[in-house]
Design a protein around this motif. Structure first.
Motif, PDB file in Angstrom:
ATOM      1  N   TRP A  39       7.947  11.644   3.648  1.00 24.31           N
ATOM      2  CA  TRP A  39       8.552  10.769   2.640  1.00 24.31           C
ATOM      3  C   TRP A  39       7.535   9.753   2.115  1.00 24.31           C
ATOM      4  O   TRP A  39       7.511   9.477   0.927  1.00 24.31           O
ATOM      5  N   VAL A  40       6.774   9.153   3.008  1.00 21.69           N
ATOM      6  CA  VAL A  40       5.801   8.123   2.595  1.00 21.69           C
ATOM      7  C   VAL A  40       4.460   8.415   3.304  1.00 21.69           C
ATOM      8  O   VAL A  40       4.138   7.827   4.339  1.00 21.69           O
ATOM      9  N   PRO A  41       3.658   9.323   2.732  1.00 18.32           N
ATOM     10  CA  PRO A  41       2.419   9.753   3.402  1.00 18.32           C
ATOM     11  C   PRO A  41       1.460   8.601   3.695  1.00 18.32           C
ATOM     12  O   PRO A  41       0.748   8.611   4.712  1.00 18.32           O
ATOM     13  N   GLY A  57       5.131  -1.781  -4.680  1.00 16.99           N
ATOM     14  CA  GLY A  57       6.080  -0.964  -5.404  1.00 16.99           C
ATOM     15  C   GLY A  57       6.731  -0.026  -4.414  1.00 16.99           C
ATOM     16  O   GLY A  57       6.087   0.393  -3.455  1.00 16.99           O
ATOM     17  N   CYS A  58       7.999   0.249  -4.628  1.00 18.03           N
ATOM     18  CA  CYS A  58       8.709   1.116  -3.693  1.00 18.03           C
ATOM     19  C   CYS A  58       8.716   2.541  -4.256  1.00 18.03           C
ATOM     20  O   CYS A  58       9.062   2.741  -5.422  1.00 18.03           O
ATOM     21  N   PRO A  59       8.330   3.533  -3.436  1.00 17.23           N
ATOM     22  CA  PRO A  59       8.309   4.917  -3.940  1.00 17.23           C
ATOM     23  C   PRO A  59       9.675   5.384  -4.428  1.00 17.23           C
ATOM     24  O   PRO A  59       9.767   6.342  -5.187  1.00 17.23           O
ATOM     25  N   PHE A  60      10.745   4.715  -3.986  1.00 17.48           N
ATOM     26  CA  PHE A  60      12.094   5.168  -4.347  1.00 17.48           C
ATOM     27  C   PHE A  60      12.744   4.262  -5.399  1.00 17.48           C
ATOM     28  O   PHE A  60      13.949   4.280  -5.590  1.00 17.48           O
ATOM     29  N   SER A  61      11.913   3.450  -6.055  1.00 19.18           N
ATOM     30  CA  SER A  61      12.398   2.594  -7.143  1.00 19.18           C
ATOM     31  C   SER A  61      11.513   2.831  -8.357  1.00 19.18           C
ATOM     32  O   SER A  61      10.589   2.059  -8.632  1.00 19.18           O
ATOM     33  N   LEU A 107       0.806  -1.233   0.000  1.00 17.35           N
ATOM     34  CA  LEU A 107       0.000   0.000   0.000  1.00 17.35           C
ATOM     35  C   LEU A 107       0.832   1.272   0.000  1.00 17.35           C
ATOM     36  O   LEU A 107       0.334   2.347  -0.336  1.00 17.35           O
ATOM     37  N   GLN A 108       2.109   1.185   0.388  1.00 16.40           N
ATOM     38  CA  GLN A 108       2.881   2.410   0.641  1.00 16.40           C
ATOM     39  C   GLN A 108       3.008   3.327  -0.582  1.00 16.40           C
ATOM     40  O   GLN A 108       3.162   4.538  -0.440  1.00 16.40           O
ATOM     41  N   ASN A 109       2.895   2.740  -1.768  1.00 10.88           N
ATOM     42  CA  ASN A 109       3.123   3.522  -2.988  1.00 10.88           C
ATOM     43  C   ASN A 109       1.824   4.010  -3.620  1.00 10.88           C
ATOM     44  O   ASN A 109       1.852   4.680  -4.646  1.00 10.88           O
ATOM     45  N   PHE A 168      10.805 -10.935  -3.582  1.00 10.60           N
ATOM     46  CA  PHE A 168      10.860 -10.672  -5.022  1.00 10.60           C
ATOM     47  C   PHE A 168       9.748  -9.733  -5.466  1.00 10.60           C
ATOM     48  O   PHE A 168       8.590  -9.890  -5.064  1.00 10.60           O
ATOM     49  N   HIS A 169      10.129  -8.790  -6.319  1.00 12.52           N
ATOM     50  CA  HIS A 169       9.128  -8.003  -7.056  1.00 12.52           C
ATOM     51  C   HIS A 169       9.048  -8.608  -8.453  1.00 12.52           C
ATOM     52  O   HIS A 169      10.018  -9.177  -8.960  1.00 12.52           O
ATOM     53  N   ASP A 170       7.865  -8.456  -9.083  1.00 15.30           N
ATOM     54  CA  ASP A 170       7.632  -9.208 -10.324  1.00 15.30           C
ATOM     55  C   ASP A 170       7.655  -8.323 -11.566  1.00 15.30           C
ATOM     56  O   ASP A 170       7.008  -8.628 -12.560  1.00 15.30           O
TER      57      ASP A 170
HETATM   58  C1  LIG Z   1      14.681   7.621   7.072  1.00 18.71           C
HETATM   59  C2  LIG Z   1      14.089   9.006   7.054  1.00 18.71           C
HETATM   60  C3  LIG Z   1      13.158   9.189   8.194  1.00 18.71           C
HETATM   61  C4  LIG Z   1      15.210  10.033   7.121  1.00 18.71           C
HETATM   62  O1  LIG Z   1      14.709  11.263   6.678  1.00 18.71           O
HETATM   63  P1  LIG Z   1      15.490  12.622   6.898  1.00 18.71           P
HETATM   64  O2  LIG Z   1      14.758  13.688   6.190  1.00 18.71           O
HETATM   65  O3  LIG Z   1      16.933  12.446   6.577  1.00 18.71           O
HETATM   66  O4  LIG Z   1      15.369  12.724   8.464  1.00 18.71           O
HETATM   67  P2  LIG Z   1      15.553  13.894   9.426  1.00 18.71           P
HETATM   68  O5  LIG Z   1      16.046  13.270  10.664  1.00 18.71           O
HETATM   69  O6  LIG Z   1      16.351  15.011   8.801  1.00 18.71           O
HETATM   70  O7  LIG Z   1      14.055  14.424   9.642  1.00 18.71           O
HETATM   71  C5  LIG Z   1      13.327  15.119   8.643  1.00 18.71           C
HETATM   72  C6  LIG Z   1      11.871  15.227   9.076  1.00 18.71           C
HETATM   73  O8  LIG Z   1      11.286  13.939   9.144  1.00 18.71           O
HETATM   74  C7  LIG Z   1      10.856  13.656  10.476  1.00 18.71           C
HETATM   75  N1  LIG Z   1      11.140  12.246  10.750  1.00 18.71           N
HETATM   76  C8  LIG Z   1      12.343  11.639  10.733  1.00 18.71           C
HETATM   77  N2  LIG Z   1      12.191  10.348  11.020  1.00 18.71           N
HETATM   78  C9  LIG Z   1      10.878  10.142  11.207  1.00 18.71           C
HETATM   79  C10 LIG Z   1      10.123   8.993  11.528  1.00 18.71           C
HETATM   80  N3  LIG Z   1      10.682   7.797  11.693  1.00 18.71           N
HETATM   81  N4  LIG Z   1       8.796   9.117  11.658  1.00 18.71           N
HETATM   82  C11 LIG Z   1       8.200  10.326  11.483  1.00 18.71           C
HETATM   83  N5  LIG Z   1       8.870  11.448  11.170  1.00 18.71           N
HETATM   84  C12 LIG Z   1      10.195  11.362  11.038  1.00 18.71           C
HETATM   85  C13 LIG Z   1      11.662  14.577  11.352  1.00 18.71           C
HETATM   86  O9  LIG Z   1      10.991  14.829  12.554  1.00 18.71           O
HETATM   87  C14 LIG Z   1      11.740  15.818  10.467  1.00 18.71           C
HETATM   88  O10 LIG Z   1      10.485  16.472  10.493  1.00 18.71           O
HETATM   89  P3  LIG Z   1      10.415  18.077  10.360  1.00 18.71           P
HETATM   90  O11 LIG Z   1      11.284  18.599  11.458  1.00 18.71           O
HETATM   91  O12 LIG Z   1      10.951  18.401   8.983  1.00 18.71           O
HETATM   92  O13 LIG Z   1       8.951  18.373  10.507  1.00 18.71           O
HETATM   93  C15 LIG Z   1      13.336   9.216   5.727  1.00 18.71           C
HETATM   94  O14 LIG Z   1      14.269   9.104   4.721  1.00 18.71           O
HETATM   95  C16 LIG Z   1      12.242   8.239   5.519  1.00 18.71           C
HETATM   96  O15 LIG Z   1      11.269   8.159   6.251  1.00 18.71           O
HETATM   97  N6  LIG Z   1      12.336   7.466   4.438  1.00 18.71           N
HETATM   98  C17 LIG Z   1      11.266   6.550   4.113  1.00 18.71           C
HETATM   99  C18 LIG Z   1      11.843   5.375   3.490  1.00 18.71           C
HETATM  100  C19 LIG Z   1      10.754   4.373   3.196  1.00 18.71           C
HETATM  101  O16 LIG Z   1       9.771   4.251   3.898  1.00 18.71           O
HETATM  102  N7  LIG Z   1      10.941   3.623   2.101  1.00 18.71           N
HETATM  103  C20 LIG Z   1      10.039   2.599   1.761  1.00 18.71           C
HETATM  104  C21 LIG Z   1      10.231   1.432   2.673  1.00 18.71           C
HETATM  105  S1  LIG Z   1      11.654   0.456   2.259  1.00 18.71           S
HETATM  106  C22 LIG Z   1      11.090  -0.510   0.982  1.00 18.71           C
HETATM  107  O17 LIG Z   1       9.993  -0.346   0.526  1.00 18.71           O
HETATM  108  C23 LIG Z   1      11.955  -1.609   0.484  1.00 18.71           C
HETATM  109  C24 LIG Z   1      11.528  -2.967   1.036  1.00 18.71           C
HETATM  110  C25 LIG Z   1      11.712  -3.043   2.528  1.00 18.71           C
HETATM  111  O18 LIG Z   1      10.157  -3.215   0.786  1.00 18.71           O
HETATM  112  C26 LIG Z   1      12.344  -4.080   0.381  1.00 18.71           C
HETATM  113  C27 LIG Z   1      12.518  -3.900  -1.112  1.00 18.71           C
HETATM  114  O19 LIG Z   1      11.626  -4.274  -1.897  1.00 18.71           O
HETATM  115  O20 LIG Z   1      13.546  -3.375  -1.484  1.00 18.71           O
END
Ligand SMILES: CC(C)(COP(=O)([O-])OP(=O)([O-])OC[C@H]1O[C@@H](n2cnc3c(N)ncnc32)[C@H](O)[C@@H]1OP(=O)([O-])[O-])[C@@H](O)C(=O)NCCC(=O)NCCSC(=O)C[C@@](C)(O)CC(=O)[O-]
Length: 361
Positions: A85-87, A290-294, A48-50, A259-261
């Motif tokens: 980043w991921v609303p 789907g990954c928002p960053f891919s 759901l994230q994407n 795995f993604h397909d």
């Molecule tokens: C990692 C961070 C947080 C660094 O993000 P950042 O911008 O470097 O962090 P920051 O410390 O500078 O903070 C920026 C703002 O974010 C807030 N913040 C900071 N951390 C949090 C938190 N945990 N929860 C809520 N708020 C947070 C923080 O309070 C601040 O708020 P502001 O002062 O601007 O109002 C950011 O880059 C992020 O959230 N990225 C999201 C990455 C993500 O969710 N990606 C998708 C999941 S991974 C995936 O899908 C791959 C996987 C697992 O499925 C496997 C695959 O298929 O590859």
């Protein structure tokens, strides 16, 4: 910074040449038997994230509830990441709270997993978790909860996904790991883009993934989920990656594959992994995801397709294929998207044919 990279390089060299190693972790590892495949359903989070449209919390909870009735035993339900980043994952505190307050009905206990990227995410997670798991709560009714941390096999993807380097991501994990272990919460660790990176191309060095897996296991991770985020993985690349991981001392029971397909290779790669002894796989109902960053990467392998594959090979998942297929069709309808599971659609078509024939009798 450079010393951390030196450390990673040393580990990488060690992974290339080291004899097999063993890792001590604090919680029992899962080791499904040879004819049993464990599925980690990632639909409610990765699936759901994407999605661009806002999905009501009630729909997310209903998805979790319906999945819980299918026989799935591990469900990834949300992530405590930055809502900027991921609303779509902003409601994960509510999801966790509801799961703890009134656990979805299921025939056997279910483990729910939540992603945390940093200590801020862990704080948010723990404020809900600790609130519900006080001494007054019965441990028999409290569902099992696990955390997942995530990094990636390339610098570019790690930067895009989590705004830090690989070495910095490991530094972020150390306090998370310590605090999670103190609270007796198992931790899974993802390594993204292990078989291809949207920014660095299809050839990702498997030794880098092995080095990272070694670091994460040494840090205390209970399981490593190695992800083909882009779907660029192929059968030979999957085999090479697994051989490299084993050569670095990582055991089959330490590993899950994710795995993604995108290129239609997910099931082929799954077969290769099964042949190499892997018994844990991540998937999403209806092929959501789907990954928002891919950019361009499509959904996870559909759970229905995975269940069908496993059962066609004579192994078990304990998942009810008909119920699961109904869930895939339902959530696809809720999101207004096509159901991406071929096995799911075929199962439903068979069910409909069956009920028409019964009606004629
Ligand atoms: C990692 C961070 C947080 C660094 O993000 P950042 O911008 O470097 O962090 P920051 O410390 O500078 O903070 C920026 C703002 O974010 C807030 N913040 C900071 N951390 C949090 C938190 N945990 N929860 C809520 N708020 C947070 C923080 O309070 C601040 O708020 P502001 O002062 O601007 O109002 C950011 O880059 C992020 O959230 N990225 C999201 C990455 C993500 O969710 N990606 C998708 C999941 S991974 C995936 O899908 C791959 C996987 C697992 O499925 C496997 C695959 O298929 O590859």
């Amino acid at each position: 910074m450079s010393s951390k990279f030196t450390c990673l390089r040393t580990l990488r060299l060690a992974a290339r040449h080291a004899p097999r190693r063993t890792f001590a972790t604090t919680s029992a590892r899962r080791s499904p038997s040879d004819d049993h495949v464990r599925i980690v359903e990632v639909g409610p989070r990765d699936g759901l994230q994407n999605e661009k449209q806002s999905i009501p919390v009630a729909t997310k909870l209903e998805l979790v509830r319906r999945l819980a009735e299918t026989g799935l035993k591990t469900i990834e339900a949300g992530s405590f990441v930055s809502p900027k980043w991921v609303p779509q994952m902003a409601s994960s505190d509510e999801i966790l709270s509801q799961i703890l307050k009134s656990p979805p009905a299921s025939s056997s206990p279910i483990t729910y997993q939540f992603l945390v990227p940093n200590e801020k995410g862990l704080d948010s997670f723990l404020s809900v978790y600790n609130n519900h798991t006080t001494s007054s709560t019965s441990s028999t009714t409290t569902p099992k909860i696990e955390l997942s941390i995530f990094t990636a096999a390339t610098e570019s993807f790690t930067r895009k996904n989590t705004n830090c380097s690989i070495a910095e991501s490991l530094d972020r994990f150390k306090p998370i790991m310590t605090r999670a272990k103190d609270a007796s919460i198992p931790v899974r660790a993802y390594i993204s883009v292990a078989l291809g990176c949207p920014y660095e191309g299809p050839n990702v060095d498997p030794h880098q993934t092995a080095s990272l897996a070694v670091s994460l296991l040494e840090m205390g991770a209970d399981e490593i989920s190695v992800a083909d985020t882009t779907g660029m993985g192929t059968a030979p690349k999957t085999a090479e990656l697994l051989k490299t991981l084993f050569a670095a001392g990582i055991e089959k029971k330490d590993l899950a594959l994710h795995f993604h397909d995108t290129y239609g290779m997910a099931l082929v790669n799954t077969v290769v992994a099964l042949e190499h002894g892997i018994r844990t796989f991540d998937s999403a109902v209806g092929g959501l995801g789907g990954c928002p960053f891919s950019p361009g990467a499509t959904g996870n392998v559909a759970t229905e397709d995975l269940v069908h594959l496993v059962s066609s090979l004579g192994a078990k998942t304990d998942v009810d294929m008909e119920k699961l297929s109904e869930v895939g069709e339902w959530i696809s309808g809720q999101l207004g998207r096509a159901n991406e599971s071929r096995a799911g659609k075929a199962t439903l078509a068979g069910l409909r044919r069956g009920s028409k024939e019964k009606a004629k009798l």
